[in-house]
Design an enzyme around this catalytic site. Sequence first.
Site, short mmCIF file in Angstrom:
data_model
loop_
_atom_site.label_atom_id
_atom_site.label_comp_id
_atom_site.label_asym_id
_atom_site.label_seq_id
_atom_site.Cartn_x
_atom_site.Cartn_y
_atom_site.Cartn_z
N CYS A 2 -20.13 -46.92 -8.43
CA CYS A 2 -21.30 -46.06 -8.24
C CYS A 2 -21.07 -45.29 -6.95
CB CYS A 2 -22.56 -46.90 -8.08
SG CYS A 2 -22.87 -48.01 -9.45
N ARG A 27 -18.36 -40.56 -9.68
CA ARG A 27 -18.30 -42.03 -9.64
C ARG A 27 -19.22 -42.67 -10.67
NH1 ARG A 27 -15.89 -43.73 -4.97
NH2 ARG A 27 -16.85 -45.77 -5.14
N TRP A 74 -23.02 -45.99 -12.11
CA TRP A 74 -22.17 -46.24 -13.27
C TRP A 74 -22.48 -47.67 -13.67
CZ3 TRP A 74 -17.69 -49.14 -14.69
CH2 TRP A 74 -17.12 -48.70 -15.89
N ASN A 100 -23.13 -50.26 -4.27
CA ASN A 100 -21.97 -50.01 -5.14
C ASN A 100 -21.11 -51.27 -5.10
OD1 ASN A 100 -19.64 -49.03 -6.42
ND2 ASN A 100 -18.81 -48.27 -4.49
N GLY A 101 -20.77 -51.79 -6.29
CA GLY A 101 -19.96 -53.00 -6.36
C GLY A 101 -20.60 -53.98 -7.33
N GLU A 481 1.09 -42.27 -28.63
CA GLU A 481 0.22 -41.92 -27.51
C GLU A 481 0.90 -40.87 -26.61
OE1 GLU A 481 -2.68 -41.96 -26.81
OE2 GLU A 481 -2.86 -41.83 -24.63
N LYS A 485 -0.63 -37.18 -25.84
CA LYS A 485 -0.92 -36.76 -24.45
C LYS A 485 -0.24 -35.43 -24.18
CE LYS A 485 -3.32 -38.68 -23.57
NZ LYS A 485 -4.38 -39.64 -23.78
N GLU A 488 -1.95 -32.48 -26.08
CA GLU A 488 -3.32 -32.11 -25.70
C GLU A 488 -3.41 -31.45 -24.33
OE1 GLU A 488 -4.90 -36.63 -24.75
OE2 GLU A 488 -6.40 -35.11 -25.15
N HIS A 504 14.69 -40.47 -43.14
CA HIS A 504 14.03 -40.18 -44.41
C HIS A 504 13.41 -38.78 -44.42
CE1 HIS A 504 14.77 -44.27 -45.64
NE2 HIS A 504 14.42 -44.62 -44.40
N LYS A 603 -14.66 -34.47 -23.90
CA LYS A 603 -14.43 -35.87 -23.53
C LYS A 603 -15.05 -36.82 -24.55
CE LYS A 603 -12.94 -39.06 -20.74
NZ LYS A 603 -11.50 -39.34 -20.93
C1 F6R Z 1 -7.13 -38.27 -25.90
C2 F6R Z 1 -8.49 -38.75 -25.95
C3 F6R Z 1 -9.14 -38.85 -27.27
C4 F6R Z 1 -10.09 -40.05 -27.32
C5 F6R Z 1 -10.88 -40.03 -28.64
C6 F6R Z 1 -11.77 -41.24 -28.76
O1 F6R Z 1 -6.62 -38.28 -24.60
O2 F6R Z 1 -9.08 -39.03 -24.95
O3 F6R Z 1 -8.21 -38.90 -28.29
O4 F6R Z 1 -9.34 -41.22 -27.20
O5 F6R Z 1 -11.66 -38.87 -28.70
O6 F6R Z 1 -12.72 -41.27 -27.75
P1 F6R Z 1 -13.48 -42.59 -27.41
O7 F6R Z 1 -12.49 -43.57 -26.90
O8 F6R Z 1 -14.49 -42.21 -26.38
O9 F6R Z 1 -14.12 -43.06 -28.69
#
Ligand code: F6R
Length: 608
Positions: A2, A27, A74, A100-101, A481, A485, A488, A504, A603
């Site tokens: 937090c 935070r 948070w 915070n903690g 993964e 990464k 994206e 194949h 996000k």
């Molecule tokens: C990629 C990324 C996304 C999330 C996906 C699921 O870097 O962040 O692929 O992993 O949108 O999101 P959550 O985990 O919030 O359900």
Amino acid sequence: MCGIVGYFGIKEAQTILIDGLRKLEYRGYDSAGVAIIDNGVLNVTKCKGRLANLEAELLETPLKGTVGIGHTRWATHGKPSDENSHPHTNEKGTISVVHNGIIENYIHLREWLMAKGYKFVSETDTEVVPHLIDFYYKGNIVEAVKKATAKMEGSYAIAVLCSDEPDKLIAVRKDSPLIVGLGENEFYVASDIPAVLNHTREVYLLEDNEFVVISNDGIKLEDIEGDIINKEVFHVTWDAAAAEKGGYEHFMIKEIHEQPKAIRDTMTSRIVLGQPITLDDINITKEQIKKLDKIYIVACGTAYHAGAVGKYVIEKLARIPVELDIASEFKYRDPIIDKNTLMIVISQSGETADTMSALRLAKEKGARVIAVTNVVGSAASREADDVLYTWAGPEIAVASTKAYATQLIAMYIIALFFAQNKETLSMDKIEEIKAAMLELPEKAEEMLKDKETIQKFTAKTYMHKDMFFIGRGLDYAVALEGSLKLKEVSYIHSDAYAAGELKHGAIALMEEGTIVIALATQEELFGKMVSNMRELSTRGAKVYAFAPKGHTEIEKSVHAVTYVPKVLDILAPVISVIPLQLLAYYMAIQKGCDVDKPRNLAKSVTVE
Ligand code: F6R
């Protein structure tokens, strides 16, 4: 994680506190609140949700006064709600605290205080603090804070106000950050430097158990005995934006570097040598675990890739069949679910629409659901039967990095927990894996030191339009993964293949100079991986391998090798993903992409 702020001075505190909280919103932003003393009266305004909600309330009913504290939350203990928001107060409303903690012994303290007649209104660990200070308050707030902290276990940075002594602001830290900003006739306290940079660049960086006492006589730093601590003033030279990111240029790289801590935090109190694994919010019984005939792991994107590792480790360690599903596909294939089915949903945000509809379908059909999520109070945590929180802290960059690392840890914890209950592994074997897990933060630190090799690689290759990632077994899961990464954040097209599958079809794409990132961390599959790499090199591909330290023989078969610290094979994904995250990050930087906010992405994906 937090953010806390405090102000003591000659100006109206409200504006200064809000400005500070805005800088600390990274935070956490589950709720926000302020407490300000006006003519000997402590007024508190706090509410659930973003800081904007608090600002709207304060616009309507401003709080007057020149001494105040503030908080942006948070959530850890207790869902995001008005009651759980900080500041918390004693019953009389004369003592107010932001924290915070985590107060680890809060249950014990809560019961102790309740037995003495104290009433609690929130579910938080923090609320014990104002009550504890109240208990010890005999007319000297500094003494009362000291006595209270002597009872508190865990981590904390707190700031305290007391309306009976309206000309004082007290703060102290233990294992949570706290700084003091020094102005002219005014002082600030905050979790982090950005919160004070609009007002001063002169700060004290506090150490554990240093008490800050601010009053009309000025500022004093003292220890628990009251002895004065002399501290050098630190002059801040960075600009505010950089400071907010802890000196890093972007949140993504900051979060990549936070992984050792996130991994460690996620294991805290769960992976302890010599003690069986007990999981707070998981109530599934030994009998229920023994009866499970199938587990579905359902998730999206990066979380799905963590699930790919989860499938492998749960099957290997706990011997329960696991099906891995992309959440957006799950409900359309009429999955076979009954009361002996367990679903594990993995979601950083705990709000992803497709993951939530899979969870709801499973519940409708009578299955039990475990949610692995990073956000306390999220939809997934509320609707699942059991929850395993990943303690990654808020993840701001759109591309997930530290949340993924903690999701892997969650998969190991669940696999070991099931193995322990089903007795599919001996206690010695479980202890061996736990010991190896506890070394992961250190190994991750070691991996992070090697970023120059990755930077050099990206400087040479960022103009490429396509790249390939290959691996076998768990390395294939990590390849998926790494490839996600890269595309994206750098917009370079990439695909991941199980190395044995190349022949194949996809091998037709290999030509002179094609870039292939090959993971070879699994001892058992090492020889086969080397053959696959050789097949590609022979066809002109430039193969960049990632292999455990000591396997120098690989150098003959590939263009270049980066060595990764050696860990148990099943734990390798936690380490081998780090260079791939760095690779994606530096590629994006080379190409000038907006790395924290890649185009077209959000996000939290709350639409199907
Ligand atoms: C990629 C990324 C996304 C999330 C996906 C699921 O870097 O962040 O692929 O992993 O949108 O999101 P959550 O985990 O919030 O359900």
